[in-house]
Write a protein that holds these residues in place. Structure first.
Motif, short mmCIF file in Angstrom:
data_model
loop_
_atom_site.label_atom_id
_atom_site.label_comp_id
_atom_site.label_asym_id
_atom_site.label_seq_id
_atom_site.Cartn_x
_atom_site.Cartn_y
_atom_site.Cartn_z
N UNK A 172 0.85 -1.16 0.08
CA UNK A 172 0.09 0.17 0.07
C UNK A 172 0.94 1.29 -0.14
N UNK A 173 0.10 2.49 -0.21
CA UNK A 173 0.82 3.76 -0.06
C UNK A 173 0.17 4.67 0.82
N UNK A 174 0.94 5.31 1.53
CA UNK A 174 0.49 6.31 2.55
C UNK A 174 -0.26 7.47 2.00
N UNK A 175 0.10 7.90 0.68
CA UNK A 175 -0.46 8.96 -0.05
C UNK A 175 -0.97 8.52 -1.34
N UNK A 176 -2.23 8.51 -1.71
CA UNK A 176 -2.76 8.08 -2.80
C UNK A 176 -2.36 8.78 -4.12
N UNK A 177 -2.18 9.98 -3.83
CA UNK A 177 -1.74 10.63 -4.99
C UNK A 177 -0.08 10.31 -5.41
N UNK A 178 0.71 9.79 -4.39
CA UNK A 178 1.79 9.47 -4.59
C UNK A 178 1.65 8.08 -5.52
N UNK A 179 0.85 7.23 -5.04
CA UNK A 179 0.67 6.20 -5.70
C UNK A 179 1.31 4.79 -5.22
N UNK A 180 0.98 3.60 -5.49
CA UNK A 180 1.66 2.23 -5.22
C UNK A 180 3.09 2.43 -6.03
N UNK A 181 4.28 2.05 -5.31
CA UNK A 181 5.38 2.10 -6.09
C UNK A 181 5.62 1.01 -6.94
N UNK A 182 6.28 1.04 -8.15
CA UNK A 182 6.70 -0.13 -9.02
C UNK A 182 7.67 -1.07 -8.64
N UNK A 183 8.13 -0.89 -7.20
CA UNK A 183 8.91 -1.87 -6.87
C UNK A 183 8.33 -2.86 -5.61
N UNK A 184 8.49 -3.96 -4.93
CA UNK A 184 8.23 -4.88 -3.93
C UNK A 184 6.83 -5.45 -4.43
N UNK A 185 6.77 -5.82 -5.76
CA UNK A 185 5.17 -6.25 -5.91
C UNK A 185 5.42 -7.59 -5.91
N UNK A 186 4.18 -8.21 -5.99
CA UNK A 186 3.81 -9.71 -6.10
C UNK A 186 3.46 -10.22 -7.28
N UNK A 187 4.21 -11.48 -7.76
CA UNK A 187 4.18 -12.00 -8.83
C UNK A 187 3.77 -13.67 -8.60
N UNK A 188 2.41 -13.78 -9.17
CA UNK A 188 1.72 -15.02 -8.52
C UNK A 188 1.98 -15.80 -9.71
N UNK A 189 2.08 -17.34 -9.71
CA UNK A 189 1.84 -18.21 -10.67
C UNK A 189 3.33 -18.92 -10.79
N UNK A 190 3.03 -20.37 -11.26
CA UNK A 190 4.18 -21.21 -11.53
C UNK A 190 4.75 -21.64 -10.35
N UNK A 191 6.36 -22.07 -10.66
CA UNK A 191 6.99 -22.98 -9.62
C UNK A 191 7.58 -22.10 -8.26
N UNK A 192 7.31 -20.76 -8.44
CA UNK A 192 7.80 -19.91 -7.40
C UNK A 192 9.14 -19.59 -7.11
N UNK A 193 9.92 -19.98 -8.37
CA UNK A 193 11.42 -19.69 -8.36
C UNK A 193 11.57 -18.53 -9.19
N UNK A 194 12.52 -17.41 -8.88
CA UNK A 194 12.83 -16.30 -9.62
C UNK A 194 14.32 -16.46 -9.93
N UNK A 195 14.67 -16.35 -11.13
CA UNK A 195 16.04 -16.48 -11.35
C UNK A 195 16.79 -15.31 -10.77
N UNK A 196 15.93 -14.06 -10.94
CA UNK A 196 16.54 -12.95 -10.34
C UNK A 196 15.31 -12.08 -9.92
N UNK A 197 15.44 -11.26 -9.09
CA UNK A 197 14.46 -10.26 -8.49
C UNK A 197 15.13 -9.08 -8.09
N UNK A 198 15.42 -8.20 -9.14
CA UNK A 198 15.97 -7.02 -9.29
C UNK A 198 15.34 -5.77 -8.34
N UNK A 199 13.93 -5.90 -8.60
CA UNK A 199 13.33 -4.78 -8.03
C UNK A 199 12.49 -4.93 -6.69
N UNK A 200 12.84 -5.94 -6.07
CA UNK A 200 12.41 -6.27 -4.59
C UNK A 200 10.98 -7.03 -4.79
N UNK A 201 10.94 -7.63 -6.01
CA UNK A 201 9.66 -8.41 -6.49
C UNK A 201 9.65 -9.86 -5.51
#
Length: 845
Positions: A702-731
């Motif tokens: 979530x975001x403290x300020x809705x005008x500032x919006x949810x950041x493009x980092x730290x997001x969730x990516x659902x589906x598959x084997x659950x393994x990421x070769x790399x997660x550069x953006x904190x995903x």
């Protein structure tokens, strides 16, 4: 008259002969020489020494020395014939002749009737090898072993024929070839199970009580129909127990019989005698001083007038199936009364009402005297002792022993299946005992060397994980075997690279900072580089890159309240995101940077039983909150105005697109967000080793300020084997099998996800070298970008089967075959996902 005279003469000769033999048997001689004859390859000196007969030694005919020599030689299992003669008698001296024939040796073993892969197993398990002496016992033991082996698999009519044939060759040894013929026949299935004498309980209920022996049923998967005598005997006991649960205390099995059918199946008929139904009457406690009658009655939970249940009564007194059960024995055992005994005695059965006395001998409270550890060759003593909850001088508590085993198993340094608490020197008079924890060490370090093709090129991975590291010995040359070990610390290095990205990470943790309390310090540093694809050269463009530098420092400690299974963890982390000419759909500013300074606090509780790889009970849950400083409250930036300006711009216009990037650079210069996650797993042993694991997960960004919006980092990516070769953006990559990797979230990732999972696990082997288990699963989950879209029950569903293999040196490996029942969101098609294959490397257990 002639017959009478002949009889008298015969008796006279018999008497004279007996007297003569007695005189010979009683005579003593000095041994002059000892010789060895016959067909033997052992030297005369060896045989004479083994017989313990000596020159110039006095022996008696029929005496113990000759008899003992024969016994000793027979016990060697080396000879098929042994005879000892007295020869060359001269006065008081005589020679001894030992005539021996060696047992034949095995030359070749041929096995018929089994697959090639099983032949080696038979030879190994029966220790059959060339040169082995062939005895009647060896042949009988091998025959019985094979017959029992295949009968336990349902081949009731197994026949084993073992034939030996003499080998004629130039070798001066008696040798034989062995031929083992195995005729397993067909598996014998149970067509019918019928009962007679049962009026109170129907056939169906009695058949259900039989957990091992089942009738033929084509739709049953987990328990196939087969007859195994040992299991059938257990089921007969279960039938009687079922009656006892219903109050029929005197129920018994009158007879059981096997009927062979013409279709090569069998039918089982069981005759029972049910007896009368009983109820509980008065229940009195005798001998108790530590606990009152009311306290004991609350644990027993059986009242006057209840239907008699002998099985439940036994469990309420001492439940052998559950060491943590709430029963009377554990009540005493967990408060120091190790030497207590509890016996239920029926004092009256008049009118089918059973009056009982629970007779208790409390004994003295017991205290631990010596507490020792055995079997740790690598792990230092203090690493084990700090996890042990039973201390010298402390009051004995069974719960503390069980908890110690769980803590030692969770370390991962020992084979959890072989942890053994040995009670020694129990002294009911003094009220003391010793306890020795016996451990079997297993490899706790892992190496990951992996290569594959993906993302447009070859990807190589090198990972080293040392989970029992000793940093204090890092400068000691002799400690490198291959690295310093034994202090329980963790050190890990990981390198991963392709032409499009590179990641480097290093982490270290000390679980007992200061050595006095479980206060864990953890640290990590990582560096990643990502390059964009150049369609002209079809290679990575090194001038268009995205770099991340990350540093994390964490502290965690056990809590004492609500109980000491809770762990409070805190971490401070910093990431610097540096972009140069890196324009993608996710980042609207191609040149610039973003910084992420965040604090994470988490609370978890882990009560899994003993083996962390294959838990059979307990639960594991965690909740965490990660948040940044609310910069928008203090930096004086009008984010509402920036949002209005951004919304008015046209992203297809080049000049507007530049301005959008400038605005987003200002919005995300210092990342502002909060992130909540929750995960819970439960493990329940349905039957022996068959484990059910339900779990649920939830995450929200979530975001403290809705005008500032949810950041493009730290997001969730659902589906598959659950393994990421790399997660550069904190995903965070979240597993949901039956769908392609990360296909259930939007291209930029979701800000909300939820997941439900149900796994059924069964072990194939839980040995120290490899732990293997099979599983089936049902899963469902979804990922969205706002609470307006969020519906926890509008999910993508899947089911499938899998296999896991854990080897200490390589970690967890596995494969899953998942079937997705729903279409992939935003795929433009209504076709369901269908079957997907997932390979698992290093995933959570």
């Amino acid at each position: 008259m002639k017959l009478f005279t002949k009889l008298i003469f015969t008796l006279l000769l018999l008497v004279l002969s007996t007297q003569a033999n007695a005189q010979v048997e009683g005579k003593r001689y000095l041994i002059k020489n000892i010789t060895v004859t016959g067909n033997t390859n052992f030297s005369p000196q060896t045989i004479i020494a083994y017989s313990k007969l000596r020159k110039d030694e006095e022996i008696q005919i029929g005496g113990e020395k000759i008899a003992n020599a024969v016994k000793t030689l027979w016990k060697s299992n080396l000879f098929s014939s042994i005879d000892i003669y007295l020869v060359n008698i001269e006065g008081r001296t005589a020679d001894i002749e030992m005539h021996l024939v060696d047992l034949p040796e095995l030359k070749e073993i041929t096995i018929e009737g089994v697959r090639k892969g099983k032949k080696k197993e038979i030879l190994t398990e029966n220790k059959l090898q060339a040169g082995q002496k062939v005895t009647e016992n060896l042949i009988a033991t091998t025959r019985n072993y094979l017959k029992n082996k295949y009968q336990k698999k349902g081949f009731l009519n197994t026949k084993i024929n073992i034939v030996t044939s003499e080998v004629i060759d130039s070798v001066e040894k008696e040798r034989v070839n062995m031929l083992i013929r195995v005729d397993k026949g067909e598996k014998v299935k149970v067509k019918k199970i019928t009962f007679s004498g049962n009026e109170k309980l129907k056939d169906k209920k009695l058949r259900k009580a039989m957990k091992n022996t089942k009738r033929i049923n084509p739709i049953r998967i987990l328990k196939r129909s087969k007859y195994i005598e040992e299991n059938f005997e257990e089921d007969l006991v279960s039938i009687v127990d079922k009656y006892k649960e219903k109050g029929y205390r005197d129920a018994r099995i009158i007879s059981d019989s096997i009927i062979y059918n013409n279709d090569k199946t069998i039918s089982l008929h069981i005759e029972v005698e049910e007896g009368e139904k009983y109820t509980f009457g008065n229940i009195d406690f005798v001998g108790n001083t530590v606990y009152t009658d009311d306290q004991l009655a609350r644990v027993l939970r059986i009242k006057e007038g209840d239907t008699y249940n002998g099985v439940e009564l036994r469990k309420r007194i001492a439940n052998d199936e559950n060491p943590d059960a709430d029963d009377l024995t554990n009540l005493y055992q967990n408060t120091g009364y190790m030497f207590s005994t509890i016996n239920p005695v029926e004092v009256s059965t008049e009118g089918n009402v059973i009056d009982m006395e629970i007779r208790i001998s409390e004994g003295k409270p017991a205290y631990f005297n010596n507490v020792t550890v055995k079997g740790n060759d690598v792990t230092n003593d203090h690493v084990i002792y700090r996890e042990i909850r039973t201390r010298p001088g402390q009051l004995y508590k069974k719960t503390e022993i069980i908890r110690t085993l769980r803590e030692l198993g969770q370390l991962g340094f020992f084979d959890a299946q072989q942890l053994t608490p040995n009670i020694k020197n129990p002294n009911p008079v003094d009220g003391t005992l010793d306890i020795e924890y016996e451990v079997v060490e297993q490899g706790s370090s892992q190496i990951q060397l992996q290569g594959g093709y993906g993302g447009g090129g070859f990807i190589g991975t090198l990972g080293l994980s040392f989970n029992n590291f000793a940093i204090k010995d890092i400068f000691k040359k002799e400690a490198y075997k291959p690295v310093p070990r034994g202090d329980g610390q963790s050190l890990a290095l990981r390198l991963q690279a392709s032409q499009f990205f590179q990641t480097y990470s290093f982490s270290f943790s000390e679980p007992w900072l200061g050595g006095k309390k479980p206060f864990q310090l953890s640290s990590s540093i990582s560096y990643s580089r990502q390059f964009l694809f150049n369609p002209q050269t079809r290679r990575a463009d090194k001038n268009r890159r995205f770099n991340i530098l990350g540093i994390t420092l964490g502290l965690s400690t056990r809590l004492s309240s609500p109980d000491d299974l809770f762990l409070l963890s805190q971490a401070l982390s910093f990431q610097n995101y540096d972009l140069k000419n890196y324009n993608t759909g996710l980042f609207t500013f191609g040149d610039g940077s973003a910084k992420n300074l965040s604090y994470t606090i988490g609370l978890s509780r882990n009560s899994l039983t003993i083996d962390p790889i294959y838990p059979t009970g307990g639960s594991n849950f965690s909740v965490s909150a990660k948040f940044s400083f609310p910069y928008s409250l203090f930096n004086g930036v009008d984010y509402d105005a920036l949002k209005e300006e951004r919304d008015a711009l046209d992203p297809t216009d080049p000049e507007d697109r530049i301005r959008i990037g400038e605005i987003d650079q200002q919005r995300f210069n210092w990342l502002e967000f909060y992130k909540i996650k929750f995960k819970a797993d439960w493990f329940t042993e349905i039957t022996k080793k068959l484990v059910l694991r339900p779990s649920l997960e939830f995450g929200f960004l979530g975001a403290y300020d809705n005008a500032r919006g949810v950041i493009p980092f730290e997001r969730f990516f659902l589906g598959g084997d659950g393994l990421g070769n790399f997660a550069l953006d904190g995903r965070e990559i979240v597993q949901l099998r039956g769908y392609p990797n990360q296909s259930l979230s939007s291209q930029d990732g979701g800000s909300i996800y939820n997941k439900f999972s149900l796994e059924l696990r069964y072990p194939i082997t839980l040995g120290a070298q490899a732990k293997i288990y099979a599983l089936s699963f049902l899963e469902a989950g979804s990922s969205v970008n706002s609470f307006k879209e969020f519906d926890p029950f509008n999910v993508q569903r899947s089911a499938g089967l899998g296999l896991r293999i854990f080897m200490p040196a390589f970690g967890l490996l596995g494969i899953d075959f998942g079937h997705g029942f729903d279409p992939i969101p935003n795929s433009g098609t209504n076709q369901k996902s269908g079957w997907q294959t997932h390979f698992i490397i290093g995933q959570q257990f």
